[in-house]
Design a protein around this motif. Structure first.
Motif, PDB file in Angstrom:
ATOM      1  N   ARG A 346      -0.926   1.597 -13.018  1.00  0.00           N
ATOM      2  CA  ARG A 346      -2.057   1.177 -12.175  1.00  0.00           C
ATOM      3  C   ARG A 346      -1.583   0.582 -10.855  1.00  0.00           C
ATOM      4  O   ARG A 346      -2.402   0.339  -9.964  1.00  0.00           O
ATOM      5  CB  ARG A 346      -2.932   0.149 -12.913  1.00  0.00           C
ATOM      6  CG  ARG A 346      -3.326   0.529 -14.318  1.00  0.00           C
ATOM      7  CD  ARG A 346      -3.881   1.929 -14.417  1.00  0.00           C
ATOM      8  NE  ARG A 346      -5.077   2.111 -13.619  1.00  0.00           N
ATOM      9  CZ  ARG A 346      -5.703   3.261 -13.455  1.00  0.00           C
ATOM     10  NH1 ARG A 346      -5.213   4.362 -14.017  1.00  0.00           N
ATOM     11  NH2 ARG A 346      -6.793   3.344 -12.715  1.00  0.00           N
ATOM     12  N   ARG A 347      -0.281   0.333 -10.701  1.00  0.00           N
ATOM     13  CA  ARG A 347       0.235  -0.163  -9.436  1.00  0.00           C
ATOM     14  C   ARG A 347       0.645   0.976  -8.503  1.00  0.00           C
ATOM     15  O   ARG A 347       1.272   0.733  -7.466  1.00  0.00           O
ATOM     16  CB  ARG A 347       1.435  -1.087  -9.673  1.00  0.00           C
ATOM     17  CG  ARG A 347       1.081  -2.359 -10.415  1.00  0.00           C
ATOM     18  CD  ARG A 347      -0.015  -3.155  -9.716  1.00  0.00           C
ATOM     19  NE  ARG A 347       0.348  -3.537  -8.366  1.00  0.00           N
ATOM     20  CZ  ARG A 347       0.920  -4.688  -8.039  1.00  0.00           C
ATOM     21  NH1 ARG A 347       1.212  -5.557  -8.990  1.00  0.00           N
ATOM     22  NH2 ARG A 347       1.204  -4.959  -6.785  1.00  0.00           N
ATOM     23  N   LEU A 348       0.306   2.200  -8.874  1.00  0.00           N
ATOM     24  CA  LEU A 348       0.449   3.337  -7.967  1.00  0.00           C
ATOM     25  C   LEU A 348      -0.902   3.618  -7.327  1.00  0.00           C
ATOM     26  O   LEU A 348      -1.949   3.463  -7.962  1.00  0.00           O
ATOM     27  CB  LEU A 348       0.923   4.584  -8.729  1.00  0.00           C
ATOM     28  CG  LEU A 348       2.283   4.503  -9.427  1.00  0.00           C
ATOM     29  CD1 LEU A 348       2.531   5.777 -10.216  1.00  0.00           C
ATOM     30  CD2 LEU A 348       3.399   4.272  -8.418  1.00  0.00           C
ATOM     31  N   SER A 349      -0.889   4.034  -6.084  1.00  0.00           N
ATOM     32  CA  SER A 349      -2.132   4.380  -5.405  1.00  0.00           C
ATOM     33  C   SER A 349      -2.606   5.751  -5.855  1.00  0.00           C
ATOM     34  O   SER A 349      -1.809   6.596  -6.293  1.00  0.00           O
ATOM     35  CB  SER A 349      -1.938   4.376  -3.889  1.00  0.00           C
ATOM     36  OG  SER A 349      -1.618   3.076  -3.419  1.00  0.00           O
ATOM     37  N   LEU A 372       6.389   2.630  -0.506  1.00  0.00           N
ATOM     38  CA  LEU A 372       7.441   3.325  -1.234  1.00  0.00           C
ATOM     39  C   LEU A 372       8.770   3.054  -0.541  1.00  0.00           C
ATOM     40  O   LEU A 372       8.819   2.707   0.642  1.00  0.00           O
ATOM     41  CB  LEU A 372       7.149   4.823  -1.352  1.00  0.00           C
ATOM     42  CG  LEU A 372       7.029   5.669  -0.075  1.00  0.00           C
ATOM     43  CD1 LEU A 372       8.389   6.120   0.428  1.00  0.00           C
ATOM     44  CD2 LEU A 372       6.183   6.898  -0.360  1.00  0.00           C
ATOM     45  N   LEU A 373       9.835   3.243  -1.286  1.00  0.00           N
ATOM     46  CA  LEU A 373      11.185   3.025  -0.770  1.00  0.00           C
ATOM     47  C   LEU A 373      11.927   4.352  -0.735  1.00  0.00           C
ATOM     48  O   LEU A 373      11.930   5.102  -1.729  1.00  0.00           O
ATOM     49  CB  LEU A 373      11.940   2.022  -1.646  1.00  0.00           C
ATOM     50  CG  LEU A 373      11.342   0.615  -1.772  1.00  0.00           C
ATOM     51  CD1 LEU A 373      12.187  -0.231  -2.715  1.00  0.00           C
ATOM     52  CD2 LEU A 373      11.217  -0.057  -0.408  1.00  0.00           C
ATOM     53  N   ILE A 393      13.527   8.477  -4.011  1.00  0.00           N
ATOM     54  CA  ILE A 393      12.145   8.127  -3.665  1.00  0.00           C
ATOM     55  C   ILE A 393      11.622   7.216  -4.758  1.00  0.00           C
ATOM     56  O   ILE A 393      11.499   7.625  -5.919  1.00  0.00           O
ATOM     57  CB  ILE A 393      11.259   9.387  -3.548  1.00  0.00           C
ATOM     58  CG1 ILE A 393      11.835  10.357  -2.520  1.00  0.00           C
ATOM     59  CG2 ILE A 393       9.832   9.010  -3.196  1.00  0.00           C
ATOM     60  CD1 ILE A 393      11.129  11.699  -2.483  1.00  0.00           C
ATOM     61  N   GLU A 394      11.319   5.972  -4.395  1.00  0.00           N
ATOM     62  CA  GLU A 394      10.856   4.992  -5.376  1.00  0.00           C
ATOM     63  C   GLU A 394       9.430   4.578  -5.042  1.00  0.00           C
ATOM     64  O   GLU A 394       9.161   4.049  -3.952  1.00  0.00           O
ATOM     65  CB  GLU A 394      11.779   3.778  -5.384  1.00  0.00           C
ATOM     66  CG  GLU A 394      11.505   2.825  -6.530  1.00  0.00           C
ATOM     67  CD  GLU A 394      12.639   1.827  -6.721  1.00  0.00           C
ATOM     68  OE1 GLU A 394      12.488   0.925  -7.555  1.00  0.00           O
ATOM     69  OE2 GLU A 394      13.665   1.958  -6.009  1.00  0.00           O
ATOM     70  N   MET A 395       8.523   4.867  -5.961  1.00  0.00           N
ATOM     71  CA  MET A 395       7.119   4.525  -5.760  1.00  0.00           C
ATOM     72  C   MET A 395       6.890   3.040  -5.969  1.00  0.00           C
ATOM     73  O   MET A 395       7.302   2.494  -7.002  1.00  0.00           O
ATOM     74  CB  MET A 395       6.235   5.331  -6.719  1.00  0.00           C
ATOM     75  CG  MET A 395       6.314   6.835  -6.524  1.00  0.00           C
ATOM     76  SD  MET A 395       5.660   7.338  -4.917  1.00  0.00           S
ATOM     77  CE  MET A 395       5.936   9.105  -4.996  1.00  0.00           C
ATOM     78  N   SER A 396       6.284   2.420  -5.000  1.00  0.00           N
ATOM     79  CA  SER A 396       5.968   0.998  -4.914  1.00  0.00           C
ATOM     80  C   SER A 396       7.157   0.236  -4.351  1.00  0.00           C
ATOM     81  O   SER A 396       8.268   0.285  -4.894  1.00  0.00           O
ATOM     82  CB  SER A 396       5.558   0.395  -6.270  1.00  0.00           C
ATOM     83  OG  SER A 396       5.250  -0.972  -6.104  1.00  0.00           O
ATOM     84  N   VAL A 403       8.039   4.560 -10.753  1.00  0.00           N
ATOM     85  CA  VAL A 403       8.373   5.989 -10.714  1.00  0.00           C
ATOM     86  C   VAL A 403       9.505   6.153  -9.720  1.00  0.00           C
ATOM     87  O   VAL A 403       9.400   5.707  -8.570  1.00  0.00           O
ATOM     88  CB  VAL A 403       7.167   6.859 -10.293  1.00  0.00           C
ATOM     89  CG1 VAL A 403       7.608   8.307 -10.089  1.00  0.00           C
ATOM     90  CG2 VAL A 403       6.061   6.802 -11.341  1.00  0.00           C
ATOM     91  N   VAL A 404      10.607   6.783 -10.153  1.00  0.00           N
ATOM     92  CA  VAL A 404      11.746   7.018  -9.276  1.00  0.00           C
ATOM     93  C   VAL A 404      12.065   8.515  -9.308  1.00  0.00           C
ATOM     94  O   VAL A 404      12.305   9.083 -10.382  1.00  0.00           O
ATOM     95  CB  VAL A 404      12.974   6.203  -9.697  1.00  0.00           C
ATOM     96  CG1 VAL A 404      14.095   6.391  -8.674  1.00  0.00           C
ATOM     97  CG2 VAL A 404      12.619   4.728  -9.844  1.00  0.00           C
ATOM     98  N   LEU A 405      12.081   9.143  -8.123  1.00  0.00           N
ATOM     99  CA  LEU A 405      12.345  10.566  -7.991  1.00  0.00           C
ATOM    100  C   LEU A 405      13.584  10.784  -7.139  1.00  0.00           C
ATOM    101  O   LEU A 405      13.939   9.940  -6.311  1.00  0.00           O
ATOM    102  CB  LEU A 405      11.150  11.288  -7.345  1.00  0.00           C
ATOM    103  CG  LEU A 405       9.785  11.129  -8.019  1.00  0.00           C
ATOM    104  CD1 LEU A 405       8.697  11.720  -7.134  1.00  0.00           C
ATOM    105  CD2 LEU A 405       9.769  11.794  -9.378  1.00  0.00           C
TER     106      LEU A 405
END
Length: 523
Positions: A346-349, A372-373, A393-396, A403-405
């Motif tokens: 829920r902390r993702l947009s 994002l970072l 790519i790190e979400m939040s 989430v880390v991509l």
């Protein structure tokens, strides 16, 4: 207009087989309906004779007891039957059409499920047809299903889900294509277009139905599967009210003139399918789609269970939502216990980041509330940054590890992303440029070992293709494609038409209901 009590007894619907959708009524003895469609001559059925006898008796004695015994049917048949038996009418096939039911303009939350039944298709047609729909009401603009012929010879109905949530009120077109394939190519195609009404939020049910009636002077109201149909008023309208399968129909024609009050759960109608010519040199993918998934039922060590495929000019990454998602790539947090669609997810947009192709290559842009970072640095909101091989790519930007991509391939025709968090074995992503084939130049492609082991895929002619690097053979991907024989695929792989097939809506076909389930698979 006939008396209210005898409207169903003295009038019949148009029976011209070339006009199966005509709703005009025909008086007994008339050779054409109000639409000037010739009526077929057929022997009077026992039902017609019984209705005619009842009508004649009602006219002779208006005060007679309705429960009195009916006249002898032998004499009725003698007086009503024609002097000579009419010749049998040769069978004429009904025009292929879609019967669309289940539309409710006031459905809760704007969510709708239409039931589509294929009728009148030629008996020698192939046993499976492809149904494609395009509309602004459908997620990602289009959806695809299959019509499958049953052992009885009819077609299994298809349920199509859409949503009018956050849509401006008005009329929305839904374009339909039905395709028949032969040897992997489209052999026949039928098309039609229908309109869905999205009402104002403050519109009453009566107002919606009055709008519907204003363009349909000949109205057919059907109550099916334990539903209720009510019609009041109706001055100046021809009404056909049917109740079946435990349905209830109530007709009241004694209401004051000009007052119309209708109440029924859904609206149903027919749409004629028109066959169109296909150019001799046309190249149509046998299973066109811009989003799909490769599912591995038994992934080996290091393999992903789902490979999500997207072919979009601009791909949005965001929070996983089962209902009305805002993004194309739906991301969830994975913990040691598996996928968790609540909690940190829920902390993702809903729309967190956008990846698109630019003149310099592929770039990513932060459009979120939480940031994002990129390699540990926040780039700033609405500031596109070029992707590079190996970029993290790190979400939040405020909470680590949601989430880390990682960018594992930068290709001429797309990008491949792998998860490097607890969801690494659950999924990876192909973000491909639509209608763009791959190139073999090394300077245009760069990939990490994890992406180099994956099959070579691209998007063309509206669908996804596989390329065999050694032979150069191109194979279109469809649910019927055997993937085990293609290079780069392990065993137990299948092609799914949806990017998230584990979240398909399971529908109860008989009642036209739907039960949303999310059998989310975890590694």
């Amino acid at each position: 207009m006939p008396p209210p009590g005898s409207i169903q007894n003295v009038m019949k619907k148009c029976s011209n087989p070339e006009h199966p959708h005509c709703t005009f009524w025909v008086l007994p003895g008339e050779s054409v309906c109000a639409g000037n469609h010739p009526q077929t001559a057929a022997p009077a059925s026992s039902y017609d004779l019984l209705n005619a006898a009842r009508s004649a008796r009602s006219e002779q004695s208006a005060t007679a007891d309705i429960r009195a015994p009916m006249p002898d049917m032998t004499s009725a048949q003698t007086s009503l039957a024609p002097s000579a038996t009419p010749a049998k009418v040769a069978y004429q096939p009904v025009q292929a059409h879609l019967h669309i039911s289940g539309f409710d303009p006031r459905a809760a939350g704007g969510r709708q499920t239409l039931k589509m039944e294929l009728r009148g298709m030629a008996a020698n047609c192939v046993p499976q047809l492809t149904l494609r729909l395009r509309s602004d009401l459908i997620p990602r603009g289009q959806v695809q299903h299959d019509f499958v012929r049953t052992t009885r010879g009819d077609w299994r109905p298809v349920f199509v889900e859409f949503s009018s949530r956050n849509k401006e009120h008005g009329q929305y077109q839904i374009e339909v294509e039905v395709q028949s394939h032969l040897d992997g190519a489209v052999a026949q195609k039928w098309v039609c277009t229908f309109v869905i009404l999205v009402p104002r939020r403050d519109a009453t049910l009566t107002e919606i139905h009055q709008i519907f009636l204003s363009t349909h002077k000949n109205v057919r109201v059907m109550a099916d599967d334990a539903s209720i149909a009510r019609v009041r008023g109706g001055d100046g309208y021809n009404l056909d009210v049917t109740a079946r399968n435990a349905g209830i129909a109530h007709v009241d024609l004694s209401a004051p003139q000009g007052k119309i009050d209708m109440g029924f759960t859904t609206i149903a109608w027919d749409e004629e399918l028109i066959e169109v010519d296909l150019p001799a040199d046309s190249h149509v993918h046998p299973h066109p789609t811009d989003a799909a998934c490769l599912v591995n039922a038994a992934p080996e060590a290091g393999a992903q269970r789902q490979i999500r495929l997207f072919a979009l000019a601009e791909c949005t990454l965001g929070r996983f939502e089962l209902v009305d998602p805002e993004a194309d790539v739906l991301l969830s947090h994975f913990s040691l216990d598996g996928q968790d669609n609540n909690g940190l997810t829920r902390r993702l947009s809903g729309r967190h980041a956008v990846i698109r192709r630019s003149q310099q290559g592929f770039e990513i842009e932060d459009v979120s509330r939480y940031g994002l970072l990129l390699d540990g640095v926040w780039p700033g909101k609405h500031k596109p940054v070029p992707l590079r091989l190996g970029m993290r790519i790190e979400m939040s930007a405020s909470i680590k590890g949601i989430v880390v991509l990682s960018v594992t391939a930068l290709l001429h025709h797309g990008v491949i992303l792998h998860r490097i968090d607890q969801g690494a074995h659950a999924e990876c992503f192909y973000l491909l440029t639509p209608e763009t084939p791959p190139v073999s130049q090394p300077q245009a492609n760069a990939s990490a070992p994890s992406a180099a082991a994956l099959p070579v895929l691209f998007h063309r002619d509206g669908g996804f293709w596989h390329l065999a690097p050694a032979s150069g053979k191109e194979t279109p991907l469809a649910p019927a494609t055997v993937l085990d024989k293609l290079s780069g695929f392990a065993r137990h792989n299948r092609f799914a038409s949806e990017p998230y097939p584990e979240c398909w809506i399971i529908r109860t076909e008989g009642a036209g209901l739907c039960d949303s389930t999310s059998a989310l698979l975890t590694a």
